[in-house]
Write a protein that holds these residues in place. Structure first.
Motif, PDB file in Angstrom:
ATOM      1  N   GLY A  69       0.817  -1.208   0.000  1.00  0.00           N
ATOM      2  CA  GLY A  69       0.000   0.000   0.000  1.00  0.00           C
ATOM      3  C   GLY A  69       0.853   1.262   0.000  1.00  0.00           C
ATOM      4  N   GLY A 100       1.305   4.174  -3.240  1.00  0.00           N
ATOM      5  CA  GLY A 100       1.152   5.614  -3.114  1.00  0.00           C
ATOM      6  C   GLY A 100       2.513   6.286  -3.197  1.00  0.00           C
ATOM      7  N   ALA A 145      -4.468  -0.568   2.743  1.00  0.00           N
ATOM      8  CA  ALA A 145      -5.287   0.536   2.245  1.00  0.00           C
ATOM      9  C   ALA A 145      -4.975   1.825   2.995  1.00  0.00           C
ATOM     10  CB  ALA A 145      -6.769   0.174   2.392  1.00  0.00           C
ATOM     11  N   TYR A 155      -1.715   3.231   1.805  1.00  0.00           N
ATOM     12  CA  TYR A 155      -1.884   3.840   0.480  1.00  0.00           C
ATOM     13  C   TYR A 155      -2.534   5.212   0.602  1.00  0.00           C
ATOM     14  CZ  TYR A 155      -3.976   4.746  -4.088  1.00  0.00           C
ATOM     15  OH  TYR A 155      -4.367   5.332  -5.278  1.00  0.00           O
ATOM     16  N   TRP A 156      -3.559   5.332   1.425  1.00  0.00           N
ATOM     17  CA  TRP A 156      -4.267   6.603   1.609  1.00  0.00           C
ATOM     18  C   TRP A 156      -3.345   7.653   2.211  1.00  0.00           C
ATOM     19  CZ3 TRP A 156      -9.307   7.464   4.925  1.00  0.00           C
ATOM     20  CH2 TRP A 156     -10.024   8.526   4.390  1.00  0.00           C
ATOM     21  N   GLY A 177      -2.970   8.493  -1.748  1.00  0.00           N
ATOM     22  CA  GLY A 177      -4.019   7.819  -2.501  1.00  0.00           C
ATOM     23  C   GLY A 177      -5.398   8.229  -2.014  1.00  0.00           C
ATOM     24  N   TRP A 217      -9.915   6.815  -2.031  1.00  0.00           N
ATOM     25  CA  TRP A 217     -10.840   5.684  -2.131  1.00  0.00           C
ATOM     26  C   TRP A 217     -11.057   5.395  -3.608  1.00  0.00           C
ATOM     27  CZ3 TRP A 217     -12.632   3.127   2.198  1.00  0.00           C
ATOM     28  CH2 TRP A 217     -12.357   3.741   3.422  1.00  0.00           C
ATOM     29  N   THR A 238      -7.114   1.775  -7.164  1.00  0.00           N
ATOM     30  CA  THR A 238      -5.851   1.241  -6.656  1.00  0.00           C
ATOM     31  C   THR A 238      -5.993   0.757  -5.228  1.00  0.00           C
ATOM     32  OG1 THR A 238      -4.563   2.714  -8.095  1.00  0.00           O
ATOM     33  CG2 THR A 238      -3.424   1.755  -6.212  1.00  0.00           C
ATOM     34  N   MET A 239      -6.700   1.510  -4.386  1.00  0.00           N
ATOM     35  CA  MET A 239      -6.920   1.063  -3.011  1.00  0.00           C
ATOM     36  C   MET A 239      -7.673  -0.268  -2.996  1.00  0.00           C
ATOM     37  SD  MET A 239      -9.023   2.778   0.181  1.00  0.00           S
ATOM     38  CE  MET A 239      -7.841   4.084   0.560  1.00  0.00           C
ATOM     39  N   VAL A 289      -5.290  -3.022  -3.924  1.00  0.00           N
ATOM     40  CA  VAL A 289      -4.379  -3.330  -2.823  1.00  0.00           C
ATOM     41  C   VAL A 289      -5.039  -4.295  -1.846  1.00  0.00           C
ATOM     42  CG1 VAL A 289      -3.259  -2.372  -0.766  1.00  0.00           C
ATOM     43  CG2 VAL A 289      -3.000  -1.218  -2.962  1.00  0.00           C
TER      44      VAL A 289
END
Length: 241
Positions: free
Chosen positions: A25, A29, A131, A134-135, A139, A141, A144-145, A148
């Motif tokens: 994740g 990002g 997730a 990544y955020w 990143g 919602w 890609t999320m 992942v």
């Protein structure tokens, strides 16, 4: 688990699940310094969940287990504070994780920790960690999320099927057939999700399962196989995503 000394999880798969989705994740990002305290908090929350859940069924050691759970949780909170102050939106993951953890707790109370639903909820918890990473890395919602989470869920559920097929369910022909069928499915899922190259990351798990499912293996050998599987999956997934 020893009766004296530090309390740490002994399942090798847990260490892979707490780290691999997070790293994937993060790399999906933009890696940044704030990922370090987030990962430390994530790792410590994992460490705290083990003694807390164990305290439900180990009544004679409950006080000691809860003490370690509180220690891990307190340190995790310290690491989490700067992350939440700079990125409070991570609170949104809280309710989801809490519900999944409650399912795990229910299975512990029912002495059915090896149920597939319990395994799935545990895998989902760790995948959501990816997730969150990544955020935090810029990143959102987005697709890609979702990828992942989905790719990690499929990979680690494959590990669940494999490990059970060489230990507890080794003589269960139906389980072995399901394990092999699930790994064949893993080659199809990436095509359906529009990332056909991702199937390469699932080739080793497929070969591993086809070769060893239903056979007697020493725990050490299974651990080595799973480490190799996790490392190759991590590297290939980072390359594809």
């Amino acid at each position: 688990m020893k009766k004296q000394g530090i309390v740490i999880p002994h399942e090798h798969g847990g260490w892979a699940m707490v780290s691999v989705p997070f790293v994937i994740g993060m790399m999906a990002g933009r890696p940044q310094w704030m990922h370090l305290p987030l990962f430390l908090a994530w790792l410590l929350l994992y460490l705290s969940s083990y003694p807390f859940l164990q305290s439900v069924k180990r009544k004679k050691e409950r006080r000691r287990l809860i003490t370690w759970g509180v220690i891990y949780s307190a340190i995790a909170l310290v690491c989490l504070i700067p992350v939440l102050l700079s990125f409070p939106k991570l609170f949104y993951f809280g309710p989801i994780l809490l519900v999944l953890l409650m399912v795990n707790l229910w299975h512990v109370k029912q002495k059915s920790e090896r149920a597939v639903l319990n395994d799935l909820c545990a895998v989902l918890i760790f995948s959501i960690g990816g997730a969150a990473a990544y955020w935090l890395g810029g990143g959102g919602w987005d697709r890609t999320m979702l990828l992942v989470v989905v790719f990690n869920v499929f990979f680690f559920m494959g590990s669940v099927f494999f490990v059970k097929s060489v230990f507890r369910e080794r003589t269960n022909r139906r389980w072995i057939a399901c394990a092999k069928g699930f790994h064949v499915l893993l080659l199809i899922i990436p095509w359906l999700l529009g990332l056909p190259w991702m199937m390469i990351a699932y080739l080793f798990p497929l070969v591993r399962t086809m070769a060893y499912a239903g056979k007697t293996l020493r725990p050490m050998k299974v651990g080595i196989i799973e480490i190799i599987s996790s490392v190759q999956y991590l590297l290939l997934t980072i390359a594809v995503l």
